[in-house]
Design an enzyme around this catalytic site. Sequence first.
Site, PDB file in Angstrom:
ATOM      1  N   ARG A  31     -12.331  -3.198  -7.652  1.00 38.93           N
ATOM      2  CA  ARG A  31     -12.066  -1.772  -7.869  1.00 38.93           C
ATOM      3  C   ARG A  31     -12.662  -1.290  -9.183  1.00 38.93           C
ATOM      4  O   ARG A  31     -13.246  -0.204  -9.247  1.00 38.93           O
ATOM      5  CB  ARG A  31     -10.556  -1.515  -7.824  1.00 38.93           C
ATOM      6  CG  ARG A  31     -10.013  -1.550  -6.400  1.00 38.93           C
ATOM      7  CD  ARG A  31      -8.512  -1.395  -6.315  1.00 38.93           C
ATOM      8  NE  ARG A  31      -8.105  -1.255  -4.906  1.00 38.93           N
ATOM      9  CZ  ARG A  31      -6.860  -1.163  -4.481  1.00 38.93           C
ATOM     10  NH1 ARG A  31      -5.867  -1.192  -5.367  1.00 38.93           N
ATOM     11  NH2 ARG A  31      -6.597  -1.035  -3.203  1.00 38.93           N
ATOM     12  N   TYR A  42     -14.480   2.707  -0.010  1.00 44.02           N
ATOM     13  CA  TYR A  42     -14.188   1.275   0.086  1.00 44.02           C
ATOM     14  C   TYR A  42     -13.440   0.753  -1.134  1.00 44.02           C
ATOM     15  O   TYR A  42     -13.369   1.403  -2.164  1.00 44.02           O
ATOM     16  CB  TYR A  42     -15.417   0.448   0.420  1.00 44.02           C
ATOM     17  CG  TYR A  42     -16.599   0.390  -0.517  1.00 44.02           C
ATOM     18  CD1 TYR A  42     -16.577   0.798  -1.827  1.00 44.02           C
ATOM     19  CD2 TYR A  42     -17.812  -0.138  -0.045  1.00 44.02           C
ATOM     20  CE1 TYR A  42     -17.676   0.704  -2.651  1.00 44.02           C
ATOM     21  CE2 TYR A  42     -18.927  -0.248  -0.857  1.00 44.02           C
ATOM     22  CZ  TYR A  42     -18.846   0.178  -2.163  1.00 44.02           C
ATOM     23  OH  TYR A  42     -19.945   0.063  -2.975  1.00 44.02           O
ATOM     24  N   GLU A  43     -12.823  -0.407  -0.952  1.00 39.32           N
ATOM     25  CA  GLU A  43     -11.915  -1.016  -1.937  1.00 39.32           C
ATOM     26  C   GLU A  43     -10.712  -0.115  -2.235  1.00 39.32           C
ATOM     27  O   GLU A  43     -10.170  -0.127  -3.345  1.00 39.32           O
ATOM     28  CB  GLU A  43     -12.655  -1.363  -3.243  1.00 39.32           C
ATOM     29  CG  GLU A  43     -13.811  -2.312  -3.080  1.00 39.32           C
ATOM     30  CD  GLU A  43     -13.425  -3.623  -2.415  1.00 39.32           C
ATOM     31  OE1 GLU A  43     -12.238  -3.999  -2.485  1.00 39.32           O
ATOM     32  OE2 GLU A  43     -14.294  -4.268  -1.826  1.00 39.32           O
ATOM     33  N   GLY A  44     -10.287   0.643  -1.252  1.00 41.56           N
ATOM     34  CA  GLY A  44      -9.133   1.525  -1.418  1.00 41.56           C
ATOM     35  C   GLY A  44      -9.573   2.945  -1.665  1.00 41.56           C
ATOM     36  O   GLY A  44     -10.224   3.242  -2.667  1.00 41.56           O
TER      37      GLY A  44
END
Length: 593
Positions: A297, A432-434
């Site tokens: 992140r 992506y990645e949250g």
Amino acid sequence: MSQYHPPVLDAKFILDQLIGFDGLCEKLQLEDINIDLADAVLEEAGKLSSEVFAPLNWDTDQNPAQWADNSVTQSPGLKEAYQQFVDNGWSTLTAPEEFGGQNLPQVLGTAVSEMWQASNMAFALCPLLSIGSVEALLAHGSDELKALYLPRLIAGEWTGTMNLTEPGAGSDLAAVSTTATPDGDHYRIKGQKIFITWGDHQMTPNIVHLVLARLPDAPPGVKGISLFIVPKFVLDENGEPGERNDVYPISIEHKLGIHGSPTCTMAFGDNEGAIGYLVGEPHKGLPYMFTMMNHARQGVGVQGLGISDRAYQQAVQYARERVQGKNKDGSKKPIIEYPDVRRMLLTMRSGVEAMRALALEASAALDFAHADNNSKEKYARLELFTPIVKGWMTEFAQELTSLNIQVHGGMGYVEETGAAQHFRDARILPIYEGTTAIQALDLIGRKVLMDGGVALESLLSDMAATANELSASSNADAQAFGASFAQAVDKARAAKEWLLTNAPSEKELSQAVCFDMLMAMGYLCGGWMQGRTLLAVIALTDANDDVYGEEFLAKKRISAMYYSQCLLPRALHHFGVMVQNPQALYEFAVDQF
């Protein structure tokens, strides 16, 4: 295509003047590491990124990775570029010496990573995920797994991936259905994962997949998830790649951007079952994976920074060359002379410099935590920064890469200029990645409400100290910045108290206001970094500094003041929306959409 100019001097300035790199290295007991060595590392990274990775960026976009017969072939030129990356030791930069790393501070690794991401984001995703795999194994792997896999991953001989998402389980990892059945000293993994970045390629002889799956006795929900290593090739008795494992890419996605990065659908165990090895304890896979995910992140936030700087550089080059209209003397007028174009360019430049400083500040928080016996307070600062770095910086990147297209005008909408590629590549970053909403909920829930606002108040206290220092300065610019920044910090404190008072009794309040909280904190943190930058610039100017030069310092001063005048007010706007808690959001019924 525009040429990429790595921000070596600015990165050095931030490391030296804002982070206190030499003092950090002393605390970490890295006796031979100092700002001069960091400068040399940045220079060499700049050469590789500008001379090797950047020239391939357009080619990878136009010649994407190819899938055939359950195998992926990377874009032309990337295998050779990756080998040069490995041969020069870049994959080992921040890893521990015990497994072949150079043990340099994480903050220096972040400064270098920006250059990889800016020069060729699609390619740089591969080593980014490998570093995350290393972090997860360092923290949670057994001694045996560490010995087998870490030296090769750190050396870059093998690459790593992260396998979470499934067709029926996106952000809701409680729905993960991939299974892991015990079979002697290993497990048989069966299931399917989607959106797996660099899930397959031909650049290295092995790929190490970290996979979330459920054991037969797993409890339901996220508490029943375990983490497994599933290598592309099972290791033989000598620790070398041996038999092909039962894990294959069965397709790759055709995407809006990052075409050079293969995004795979991975099939585990379509035949006899993929051989996997349990990482750590059973049913603790989700917290283990968050070690990797939190690193990723912050890395994605750095991607937002890098792609924004690349877009800014391209916009400046075009604005200098593009002629539109004439001056009073009849000479041709480049569009960079028009105030609105300068507005766009300064928004990009000032935003990029604020993001760069924040990314390095956040990364340094991890180094300072390690230096202070794994200080819980400093880890709390790191955790508070993580959703802001990921969420705000990637959202801001949407605006900044779009401004590049606007500066180009109609030519920006034409693929051949390359402006559109940066915009397309950046669009995945808030997803992506949250997603941004996940980052915002993490910030407001886990990082503010869960500890009663303690970590946030600590940050706001540091910001208030900076505001006081600016206001107490005899410099007029500092005084003006200090006044506006103090107002923003006061708004943040009021918003924090409002949240702590109202969120516990209003079920949906946190979800309704989290985005504005995230964006407000992003612009506020950016203002903090620019305020500290201004103080450093004033001190260096008064001391007749000859390290950074008069022109560099003058640019930094103007950039900081522009942020104070034109970007910091956005924090006030978002805090205002947040505490207003707009009722229309609740009144508009679902069926009215």
